[in-house]
Scaffold this motif. Sequence first.
Motif, PDB file in Angstrom:
ATOM      1  N   MET A   1       2.662  -8.232   0.247  1.00 58.42           N
ATOM      2  CA  MET A   1       4.121  -8.204   0.299  1.00 58.42           C
ATOM      3  C   MET A   1       4.701  -7.132  -0.617  1.00 58.42           C
ATOM      4  SD  MET A   1       4.761 -10.308   2.619  1.00 58.42           S
ATOM      5  CE  MET A   1       6.532 -10.510   2.540  1.00 58.42           C
ATOM      6  N   VAL A   2       4.097  -6.912  -1.764  1.00 56.26           N
ATOM      7  CA  VAL A   2       4.550  -5.837  -2.651  1.00 56.26           C
ATOM      8  C   VAL A   2       4.349  -4.480  -1.971  1.00 56.26           C
ATOM      9  CG1 VAL A   2       4.054  -4.613  -4.801  1.00 56.26           C
ATOM     10  CG2 VAL A   2       4.251  -7.103  -4.800  1.00 56.26           C
ATOM     11  N   ALA A   3       3.188  -4.306  -1.330  1.00 62.35           N
ATOM     12  CA  ALA A   3       2.923  -3.048  -0.622  1.00 62.35           C
ATOM     13  C   ALA A   3       3.911  -2.851   0.524  1.00 62.35           C
ATOM     14  CB  ALA A   3       1.486  -3.031  -0.102  1.00 62.35           C
ATOM     15  N   LEU A   4       4.147  -3.911   1.303  1.00 59.47           N
ATOM     16  CA  LEU A   4       5.091  -3.814   2.411  1.00 59.47           C
ATOM     17  C   LEU A   4       6.508  -3.577   1.899  1.00 59.47           C
ATOM     18  CD1 LEU A   4       3.875  -6.617   4.846  1.00 59.47           C
ATOM     19  CD2 LEU A   4       3.649  -4.141   5.135  1.00 59.47           C
ATOM     20  N   GLY A   5       6.860  -4.227   0.784  1.00 60.16           N
ATOM     21  CA  GLY A   5       8.192  -4.034   0.218  1.00 60.16           C
ATOM     22  C   GLY A   5       8.450  -2.594  -0.154  1.00 60.16           C
ATOM     23  N   SER A   6       7.459  -1.934  -0.741  1.00 62.22           N
ATOM     24  CA  SER A   6       7.631  -0.524  -1.105  1.00 62.22           C
ATOM     25  C   SER A   6       7.779   0.355   0.137  1.00 62.22           C
ATOM     26  CB  SER A   6       6.434  -0.048  -1.941  1.00 62.22           C
ATOM     27  OG  SER A   6       5.231  -0.076  -1.192  1.00 62.22           O
ATOM     28  N   MET A   7       7.066   0.010   1.211  1.00 61.18           N
ATOM     29  CA  MET A   7       7.183   0.773   2.452  1.00 61.18           C
ATOM     30  C   MET A   7       8.537   0.544   3.119  1.00 61.18           C
ATOM     31  SD  MET A   7       3.394   0.195   4.113  1.00 61.18           S
ATOM     32  CE  MET A   7       1.954   0.147   3.057  1.00 61.18           C
ATOM     33  N   PHE A   8       9.025  -0.702   3.113  1.00 56.12           N
ATOM     34  CA  PHE A   8      10.331  -1.003   3.697  1.00 56.12           C
ATOM     35  C   PHE A   8      11.450  -0.335   2.903  1.00 56.12           C
ATOM     36  CE2 PHE A   8       8.636  -5.233   5.549  1.00 56.12           C
ATOM     37  CZ  PHE A   8       8.156  -4.556   6.659  1.00 56.12           C
ATOM     38  N   SER A   9      11.278  -0.270   1.594  1.00 60.85           N
ATOM     39  CA  SER A   9      12.266   0.402   0.762  1.00 60.85           C
ATOM     40  C   SER A   9      12.404   1.868   1.166  1.00 60.85           C
ATOM     41  CB  SER A   9      11.868   0.286  -0.713  1.00 60.85           C
ATOM     42  OG  SER A   9      12.840   0.871  -1.548  1.00 60.85           O
ATOM     43  N   ALA A  10      11.267   2.515   1.344  1.00 64.03           N
ATOM     44  CA  ALA A  10      11.288   3.914   1.786  1.00 64.03           C
ATOM     45  C   ALA A  10      11.911   4.044   3.164  1.00 64.03           C
ATOM     46  CB  ALA A  10       9.863   4.470   1.793  1.00 64.03           C
ATOM     47  N   LEU A  11      11.671   3.057   4.028  1.00 66.32           N
ATOM     48  CA  LEU A  11      12.215   3.105   5.389  1.00 66.32           C
ATOM     49  C   LEU A  11      13.727   3.228   5.379  1.00 66.32           C
ATOM     50  CD1 LEU A  11      12.028   2.752   8.483  1.00 66.32           C
ATOM     51  CD2 LEU A  11      12.067   0.279   8.097  1.00 66.32           C
ATOM     52  N   TRP A  12      14.415   2.382   4.601  1.00 65.11           N
ATOM     53  CA  TRP A  12      15.878   2.385   4.625  1.00 65.11           C
ATOM     54  C   TRP A  12      16.454   3.627   3.965  1.00 65.11           C
ATOM     55  CZ3 TRP A  12      18.160  -0.488   7.979  1.00 65.11           C
ATOM     56  CH2 TRP A  12      17.550  -1.675   8.405  1.00 65.11           C
ATOM     57  N   ILE A  13      15.786   4.139   2.958  1.00 70.26           N
ATOM     58  CA  ILE A  13      16.246   5.379   2.337  1.00 70.26           C
ATOM     59  C   ILE A  13      16.105   6.540   3.319  1.00 70.26           C
ATOM     60  CG2 ILE A  13      15.860   7.006   0.465  1.00 70.26           C
ATOM     61  CD1 ILE A  13      17.102   4.333  -0.379  1.00 70.26           C
ATOM     62  N   VAL A  14      14.991   6.595   4.028  1.00 63.52           N
ATOM     63  CA  VAL A  14      14.782   7.664   5.005  1.00 63.52           C
ATOM     64  C   VAL A  14      15.771   7.536   6.160  1.00 63.52           C
ATOM     65  CG1 VAL A  14      13.162   8.628   6.685  1.00 63.52           C
ATOM     66  CG2 VAL A  14      12.364   8.031   4.393  1.00 63.52           C
ATOM     67  N   ILE A  15      16.068   6.305   6.580  1.00 66.12           N
ATOM     68  CA  ILE A  15      17.059   6.104   7.645  1.00 66.12           C
ATOM     69  C   ILE A  15      18.414   6.670   7.222  1.00 66.12           C
ATOM     70  CG2 ILE A  15      18.463   4.330   8.778  1.00 66.12           C
ATOM     71  CD1 ILE A  15      15.882   2.664   9.005  1.00 66.12           C
ATOM     72  N   ALA A  16      18.826   6.367   5.990  1.00 69.54           N
ATOM     73  CA  ALA A  16      20.113   6.866   5.500  1.00 69.54           C
ATOM     74  C   ALA A  16      20.126   8.390   5.458  1.00 69.54           C
ATOM     75  CB  ALA A  16      20.398   6.296   4.111  1.00 69.54           C
ATOM     76  N   ASN A  17      19.044   8.976   4.953  1.00 67.33           N
ATOM     77  CA  ASN A  17      18.979  10.431   4.891  1.00 67.33           C
ATOM     78  C   ASN A  17      18.887  11.047   6.277  1.00 67.33           C
ATOM     79  OD1 ASN A  17      17.069  13.042   4.689  1.00 67.33           O
ATOM     80  ND2 ASN A  17      18.359  12.910   2.864  1.00 67.33           N
TER      81      ASN A  17
END
Length: 457
Positions: free
Chosen positions: A132-148
């Motif tokens: 879950m920690v690994a997935l959380g870090s990947m999901f965090s990057a997902l939303w930042i990349v979506i915004a950019n």
Amino acid sequence: MPSVEILSRIQFAFTIAFHYIYPPLSIGLGLCLVIMEGLYLKTGDILYKEITKFWIKIFALIFGIGVATGIVMEFEFGTNWATYSHYVGDIFGSALAAEGIFAFGMESAFLGVLLFGWDRVNKGVHYFSTIMVALGSMFSALWIVIANSWQQTPAGYRIEGHDLGARAVVTDFWAMVFNPSSMDRYAHVIIGAFLAGAFLVMSVGAWYIIKNRVVRHAQAMFKVGLSVAVVAALLQLFTGHRSAHYVSKYQPAKLAAMEGHYDSLAVADMYIIGWVDNKLQKTSGIKIPGGLSFLTHGDFNAPVEGLRATPEKDRPRAVNFVFQTYHIMISIGVTLIGLTLLAVFLLWRRKLFNQRWLMIIFAWAVLLPQIANQVGWYAAEVGRQPWVVYKLLRTSDALSKKVTADQVMFSLVLFTFVYVVLFALFLYLLNRKIQHGPDVKDDDDAYYKNNLADLPA
């Protein structure tokens, strides 16, 4: 003194570039932790538990510094880029809210179990927390990349208001999320993060092998890092091509700058190495004739839109900078493929860990994915100029109206000092943890245990 725009751009570029040292490491290291702990559960070999616990400590350090360095950017949106914040608040705010709720919150919640749950929860629960920690870090990057990515290829919105009072409002959330470039860019970013984390693991493993310390542990962690790195390096070829394809379709001026292609519509060469003279609008160097035409259209003779097809006021000015950063990224990507394939071949021949020269290369190669990640973002962001939201909002119009150049300069100097101190602290603590090494109980690591007293506390 430089203008408010230039200083604000330098300040944001500096803070985000410094922050971006850490998220890729935590994302890539998170995946390696999942593999290491999975091997421990599968084999029961205590060695994998020991290297997992060692890398969890380093993960916690990287995570903490990453959080500290990322907070500043959120304030900069309001202090230096108030017009931008008003314009994209509905878009950017929804993505950041999703990142906080669905990603960062999950990652932070399970991080406590990951760090302190050994021998307090059963193995399955602890492993679930690692995942879950690994997935959380990947999901965090997902939303930042979506915004950019929305800034690169806007979708699912409408504009309300006029002139500087205009703002983009979400009309279709999923169209905003799956805008034309978001998934391709996310794949490219996340693979780059896997490479950063994997090469950190291999670098430390190679250093232990060179020093003849905890050799079994070092070889095990090196193999885990290599398994991630070789797959990621090869996948990056595919994701890079996909990202370039979206750029050719939606941001042709950026692609033209990346290859120094000026002719309005002509066959485009692909440069291996070169130099761009923007005043003369000429590019020289070693090239593959028609290479860009082939990569873009599958035809060496197909015409590609060049910089002259875009009005001068609407195209990137720092063309050589975009060209060089893009080609540095490509060169490093090819180098990483070569290094990982060579290591896999030597591992198959059972000669890998006897090659001291190669271990020295891998010890220093930790820098390569970091450089590639940084220059890749430089090429993407500078290549988008003069737009902060492509074809909708110019960077010069996105500034705060009340901020002065003196104020931005003062804060830039202050941030630089603080970040340098943080970076020095990070390197000091990272070095201490690496020098200490894994806490081992295996008699095969007698060398390490006999010399433990001589190492820094």
